[in-house]
Design a protein around this motif. Structure first.
Motif, mmCIF file in Angstrom:
data_model
loop_
_atom_site.group_PDB
_atom_site.id
_atom_site.type_symbol
_atom_site.label_atom_id
_atom_site.label_comp_id
_atom_site.label_asym_id
_atom_site.label_seq_id
_atom_site.Cartn_x
_atom_site.Cartn_y
_atom_site.Cartn_z
ATOM 1 N N THR A 62 3.004 10.956 6.188
ATOM 2 C CA THR A 62 3.234 12.404 6.112
ATOM 3 C C THR A 62 2.128 13.180 6.814
ATOM 4 O O THR A 62 2.389 14.118 7.582
ATOM 5 C CB THR A 62 3.322 12.851 4.644
ATOM 6 O OG1 THR A 62 4.365 12.125 3.987
ATOM 7 C CG2 THR A 62 3.599 14.343 4.547
ATOM 8 N N PHE A 79 0.855 -1.193 0.000
ATOM 9 C CA PHE A 79 0.000 0.000 0.000
ATOM 10 C C PHE A 79 0.892 1.244 0.000
ATOM 11 O O PHE A 79 0.888 2.032 0.953
ATOM 12 C CB PHE A 79 -0.909 0.004 1.237
ATOM 13 C CG PHE A 79 -1.619 -1.299 1.485
ATOM 14 C CD1 PHE A 79 -2.750 -1.640 0.750
ATOM 15 C CD2 PHE A 79 -1.151 -2.197 2.440
ATOM 16 C CE1 PHE A 79 -3.405 -2.839 0.971
ATOM 17 C CE2 PHE A 79 -1.798 -3.397 2.674
ATOM 18 C CZ PHE A 79 -2.928 -3.730 1.931
ATOM 19 N N PRO A 80 1.675 1.423 -1.062
ATOM 20 C CA PRO A 80 2.693 2.486 -1.038
ATOM 21 C C PRO A 80 2.112 3.891 -0.905
ATOM 22 O O PRO A 80 2.671 4.731 -0.193
ATOM 23 C CB PRO A 80 3.425 2.302 -2.367
ATOM 24 C CG PRO A 80 2.460 1.552 -3.245
ATOM 25 C CD PRO A 80 1.693 0.668 -2.326
ATOM 26 N N ARG A 81 1.017 4.160 -1.581
ATOM 27 C CA ARG A 81 0.428 5.501 -1.509
ATOM 28 C C ARG A 81 -0.161 5.757 -0.129
ATOM 29 O O ARG A 81 0.058 6.815 0.473
ATOM 30 C CB ARG A 81 -0.646 5.672 -2.586
ATOM 31 C CG ARG A 81 -0.118 5.517 -4.008
ATOM 32 C CD ARG A 81 -1.250 5.438 -5.014
ATOM 33 N NE ARG A 81 -0.786 5.095 -6.349
ATOM 34 C CZ ARG A 81 -0.526 3.858 -6.756
ATOM 35 N NH1 ARG A 81 -0.692 2.827 -5.918
ATOM 36 N NH2 ARG A 81 -0.103 3.627 -7.983
ATOM 37 N N ALA A 82 -0.925 4.776 0.351
ATOM 38 C CA ALA A 82 -1.529 4.922 1.673
ATOM 39 C C ALA A 82 -0.455 5.075 2.744
ATOM 40 O O ALA A 82 -0.598 5.880 3.677
ATOM 41 C CB ALA A 82 -2.420 3.719 1.980
ATOM 42 N N SER A 83 0.624 4.321 2.608
ATOM 43 C CA SER A 83 1.700 4.393 3.588
ATOM 44 C C SER A 83 2.389 5.752 3.554
ATOM 45 O O SER A 83 2.619 6.377 4.595
ATOM 46 C CB SER A 83 2.719 3.286 3.319
ATOM 47 O OG SER A 83 3.785 3.358 4.236
ATOM 48 N N ARG A 84 2.699 6.224 2.337
ATOM 49 C CA ARG A 84 3.399 7.505 2.210
ATOM 50 C C ARG A 84 2.546 8.672 2.701
ATOM 51 O O ARG A 84 2.969 9.470 3.538
ATOM 52 C CB ARG A 84 3.789 7.736 0.747
ATOM 53 C CG ARG A 84 4.623 9.003 0.527
ATOM 54 C CD ARG A 84 4.782 9.354 -0.940
ATOM 55 N NE ARG A 84 3.580 9.968 -1.501
ATOM 56 C CZ ARG A 84 2.808 9.396 -2.428
ATOM 57 N NH1 ARG A 84 3.096 8.192 -2.906
ATOM 58 N NH2 ARG A 84 1.747 10.031 -2.887
ATOM 59 N N VAL A 85 1.323 8.749 2.179
ATOM 60 C CA VAL A 85 0.458 9.879 2.523
ATOM 61 C C VAL A 85 0.047 9.816 3.989
ATOM 62 O O VAL A 85 0.044 10.833 4.700
ATOM 63 C CB VAL A 85 -0.787 9.899 1.608
ATOM 64 C CG1 VAL A 85 -1.782 10.956 2.068
ATOM 65 C CG2 VAL A 85 -0.370 10.154 0.164
#
Length: 249
Positions: free
Chosen positions: A217, A208-214
């Motif tokens: 942050t 879940f790269p997007r969920a993890s990054r956003v």
């Protein structure tokens, strides 16, 4: 004689506007509709909307439960009266300029919801046709007097703003309740949750790269899992930007 089916709006509207009911025989009533409404607000502020029952209000006022029906037909009508009463706390004045005016309208409603969180639990389905609710709508529309918009657009903007404030305020109130119930702040909750997730292979952030990054942050920025007031301010600014573009202002 002009009559109405049980459950119709007539008596509620009359109560909202202070129209007296038909005369009754017997001793002069000890209470007034206002006494019942004030008691309902006190109970809701202290213990939430579910605590507002005719029995509880009667206990607060020191009268028999059945005697309350002399003043209001039932709980649903009482909730409408309480809602309109709360709207009476909103100020009447507006700052100069449509953008500042709408921001004030939204901010005042945000604060009202935090003073009386039970307002967010009322699901009326139809507007409350009382004087303070009318004054609220009038003020919301007056904030846009200088804009070149048609009546349907004005009404839609009012609905959009009210929806934003209610949604964000509900998130804020729910977060505060969760912290009280659990005894944990958002930071404490995440500090306990993160190691559990880290130990579950299926929850690998790489899936879940997007969920993890956003999420990381945003959480670092908010200092917690969410920031409803930031969401409110962000959403309000975007709505005001859109209104300005729509109206060419």
């Amino acid at each position: 004689m002009d009559t109405e089916e049980p459950g119709g709006p007539r008596r509620t509207i009359e109560l909202l506007w202070g129209v007296p009911g038909p005369p009754r025989r017997g001793p002069k009533p000890k209470l007034s509709v206002e006494h019942v409404v004030f008691a309902g607000v006190r109970v809701a502020d202290a213990d939430g909307l579910d605590a507002v029952t005719m029995r509880r209000i009667a206990d607060e006022l020191g009268v028999a439960t059945m005697s309350l029906y002399t003043y209001v037909p039932g709980r649903d009508e009482l909730l409408e009266l309480m809602l309109d009463h709360a709207h009476g706390e909103l100020p009447g004045e507006l700052p100069e300029g449509w953008r500042a005016g709408l921001a004030a309208v939204a901010g005042d409603l945000w604060r009202l919801y935090h003073r009386h969180p039970w307002l967010l639990e009322i699901r009326a389905g139809r507007p409350t046709l009382g004087p303070h609710t009318f004054a609220k709508y009038e003020r919301e529309l007056a904030a846009m007097d200088e804009l070149d918009l048609d009546d349907v657009q004005l009404d839609a903007i009012v609905s959009l703003l009210n929806g934003l404030v209610a949604g964000a305020a509900r998130g804020s109130v729910d977060a505060a309740r969760a912290a009280r119930r659990s005894g944990m702040s958002d930071v404490d909750w995440w500090n306990r949750s993160a190691p559990v997730l880290a130990g579950i292979p299926a929850a690998d952030p790489a899936r879940f790269p997007r969920a993890s990054r956003v999420g990381t942050t945003a959480g670092q920025t908010y200092g917690g899992s969410s920031d409803p007031e930031h969401h409110f301010r962000f959403g309000l600014d975007r709505i005001l930007d859109g209104i300005g573009q729509l109206a060419g202002a």
